[in-house]
Design a protein around this motif. Structure first.
Motif, PDB file in Angstrom:
ATOM      1  N   ILE A 171      24.041   4.926   9.984  1.00 44.86           N
ATOM      2  CA  ILE A 171      23.677   5.288  11.349  1.00 44.86           C
ATOM      3  C   ILE A 171      22.835   6.559  11.295  1.00 44.86           C
ATOM      4  O   ILE A 171      22.995   7.384  10.380  1.00 44.86           O
ATOM      5  CB  ILE A 171      24.948   5.484  12.213  1.00 44.86           C
ATOM      6  N   THR A 172      21.915   6.705  12.218  1.00 43.22           N
ATOM      7  CA  THR A 172      21.070   7.897  12.277  1.00 43.22           C
ATOM      8  C   THR A 172      21.761   8.967  13.123  1.00 43.22           C
ATOM      9  O   THR A 172      22.227   8.690  14.232  1.00 43.22           O
ATOM     10  CB  THR A 172      19.703   7.560  12.892  1.00 43.22           C
ATOM     11  N   PHE A 173      21.821  10.160  12.594  1.00 44.52           N
ATOM     12  CA  PHE A 173      22.392  11.286  13.334  1.00 44.52           C
ATOM     13  C   PHE A 173      21.277  11.976  14.123  1.00 44.52           C
ATOM     14  O   PHE A 173      20.322  12.495  13.548  1.00 44.52           O
ATOM     15  CB  PHE A 173      23.072  12.265  12.374  1.00 44.52           C
ATOM     16  N   TRP A 174      21.428  11.957  15.430  1.00 44.45           N
ATOM     17  CA  TRP A 174      20.443  12.556  16.338  1.00 44.45           C
ATOM     18  C   TRP A 174      21.154  13.733  17.006  1.00 44.45           C
ATOM     19  O   TRP A 174      21.741  13.627  18.066  1.00 44.45           O
ATOM     20  CB  TRP A 174      20.018  11.524  17.369  1.00 44.45           C
ATOM     21  N   GLY A 175      21.100  14.880  16.362  1.00 45.87           N
ATOM     22  CA  GLY A 175      21.837  16.045  16.842  1.00 45.87           C
ATOM     23  C   GLY A 175      22.532  16.726  15.684  1.00 45.87           C
ATOM     24  O   GLY A 175      22.253  16.464  14.518  1.00 45.87           O
ATOM     25  N   GLY A 176      23.445  17.630  16.021  1.00 47.82           N
ATOM     26  CA  GLY A 176      24.139  18.384  14.987  1.00 47.82           C
ATOM     27  C   GLY A 176      23.317  19.521  14.425  1.00 47.82           C
ATOM     28  O   GLY A 176      23.768  20.222  13.520  1.00 47.82           O
ATOM     29  N   GLY A 177      22.111  19.722  14.962  1.00 50.27           N
ATOM     30  CA  GLY A 177      21.222  20.727  14.402  1.00 50.27           C
ATOM     31  C   GLY A 177      21.633  22.155  14.671  1.00 50.27           C
ATOM     32  O   GLY A 177      21.349  23.051  13.883  1.00 50.27           O
ATOM     33  N   CYS A 178      22.313  22.372  15.804  1.00 49.90           N
ATOM     34  CA  CYS A 178      22.792  23.721  16.108  1.00 49.90           C
ATOM     35  C   CYS A 178      24.015  23.649  17.005  1.00 49.90           C
ATOM     36  O   CYS A 178      24.031  22.900  17.990  1.00 49.90           O
ATOM     37  CB  CYS A 178      21.718  24.564  16.777  1.00 49.90           C
ATOM     38  N   ASN A 179      25.026  24.393  16.658  1.00 49.70           N
ATOM     39  CA  ASN A 179      26.270  24.496  17.419  1.00 49.70           C
ATOM     40  C   ASN A 179      25.977  25.217  18.735  1.00 49.70           C
ATOM     41  O   ASN A 179      25.613  26.383  18.749  1.00 49.70           O
ATOM     42  CB  ASN A 179      27.283  25.275  16.576  1.00 49.70           C
ATOM     43  N   THR A 180      26.133  24.497  19.846  1.00 46.92           N
ATOM     44  CA  THR A 180      25.842  25.078  21.163  1.00 46.92           C
ATOM     45  C   THR A 180      27.043  25.793  21.769  1.00 46.92           C
ATOM     46  O   THR A 180      26.915  26.419  22.817  1.00 46.92           O
ATOM     47  CB  THR A 180      25.379  23.983  22.139  1.00 46.92           C
TER      48      THR A 180
END
Length: 415
Positions: free
Chosen positions: A348-357
């Protein structure tokens, strides 16, 4: 070989190595930016033209302008922008933090003396309320709060009174208009021919979430265990309506739109809302059905927004046919990014997780934001299967310099 933004996104979604890191801001209402933060970001960038238009009034999320997307290098567009394009479609407001913005002309909530806002439908039903100083509207009307109906003859009407339908974002705020689908197709074609970015449409198709919208959360969570037959009966009704919508979506937008976005929040901070057994019996068959329909009748990829601690169910979501998972909430329990990539990076492609909001983007220093994002990129961006996006929307308390530190990390990773 240099790729277009659309090619870059779709290569990564297909688990191929793109020419550089694909990135998103604003492809949908869970991958965007609060109008409060957007106004401050434009001021920080020295942009004095354009508008701060709140296209999702429930969450008070702004529609990022092309000028801003060009500056940060975003690769995706929400096709909702093809509607409400005239100045007359909007009116000026001040958001809770004083930032100037615009609300859609159709959205006219009552502004109370205590500073709160209330939104009523044409029948006088209180749909939603935002307290003084609030950042979003909260649901007030739950059609089946007391019990399930004897039949579902009025389901469409009752769904229309739920906040996410009564205050729906574009393009769906025009869905009752004559020739809506023909107009949507025509305008999306114009958009595709004018941009090389990937295009996404949000279609909802929630099952678990619609249960909570109709019954209210505490009731529906008990229903899953005490009245599963009622849950299934409601899901059958929802599936019928979702498939009708997807029939038109595939018919009119196949070959134009690249990704169709669904939503069903299955996780809390510490665990899932239900056991795996309950997901398997009550929801997975329906998720499988909508994915099978889209994949059979179009070339579009399917995108699921599902918050929280959902590690145990990710394999099932891939089996159900979802191509993309968002927001990849690594701040939740058991959502370690390295483990996510190792276990499911090929599925599955992860779209997010780039920065903890939750703690980093809003409260960290610029260096902490930059370093955090570079670590996440190093973990997730291996052999494709990753589109950079923060974990859910950028909220109003995020400093603009932190936002730009996040995009600096993306820029440097692209070199």
């Amino acid at each position: 070989m240099k790729m277009t933004p659309r090619e870059r996104v779709m290569a990564s979604v297909n688990h191929q190595n793109p020419d550089s890191l694909p990135m998103d801001l604003g492809s949908n209402v869970s991958a965007g930016i609060s109008g409060m933060a957007y106004g401050k970001l434009k001021e920080y960038l020295g942009i004095t033209t354009g508008h701060n238009r709140i296209y999702d009034v429930v969450q008070q999320v702004a529609q990022p302008e092309i000028q801003v997307l060009d500056i940060i290098g975003a690769d995706v567009l929400d096709v909702g922008r093809v509607f409400n394009t005239e100045d007359s479609d909007w009116y000026d407001v001040a958001l809770s933090n004083g930032v100037a913005a615009q609300w859609p002309d159709w959205f006219r909530p009552r502004h109370n003396k205590d500073g709160s806002y209330e939104y009523f439908d044409c029948e006088g039903t209180l749909i939603a309320k935002m307290p003084n100083g609030g950042m979003c509207f909260d649901q007030q009307y739950f059609p089946y709060k007391e019990d399930y109906p004897e039949n579902y003859n009025d389901l469409d009407k009752e769904m229309g009174k739920v906040i996410w339908s009564a205050m729906v974002h574009s393009p769906w705020d025009h869905s009752n208009e004559k020739y809506f689908w023909e107009t949507l197709r025509e305008r999306c074609l114009v958009l595709k021919n004018s941009t090389d970015r990937a295009l996404m449409i949000t279609c909802g198709c929630n099952f678990f979430e619609w249960g909570t919208f109709l019954r209210r959360m505490e009731n529906y969570l008990m229903d899953i265990y005490e009245e599963p037959e009622q849950v299934l009966a409601l899901n059958d009704q929802l599936l019928e309506r979702h498939l009708k919508n997807l029939e038109n979506t595939c018919k009119y937008l196949d070959g134009i739109v690249d990704i169709v976005r669904f939503g069903d929040d299955l996780g809390m901070n510490n665990n899932m809302f239900m056991s795996l057994e309950k997901y398997h019996t009550l929801f997975k068959p329906y998720h499988t059905n909508i994915n099978e329909y889209v994949h059979k009748h179009s070339s579009m990829k399917t995108f699921l927004h599902s918050c929280g601690s959902i590690f145990p169910v990710i394999g099932d979501l891939a089996e159900a046919g979802f191509d993309i998972l968002n927001p990849v909430q690594t701040s939740a329990a058991n959502m370690d990014p390295a483990k996510l990539k190792q276990e499911y990076g090929k599925d599955i492609t992860f779209w997010g997780g780039g920065c903890n909001t939750r703690k980093i983007l809003n409260m960290g220093t610029e260096k902490e934001v930059y370093d955090y994002c570079r670590r996440m990129i190093d973990i997730f961006f291996q052999d494709g299967g990753f589109v950079f996006n923060q974990e859910h929307n950028i909220l109003g308390d995020v400093p603009p310099q932190n936002i730009m530190a996040m995009y600096k990390a993306v820029e440097d990773a692209r070199r």
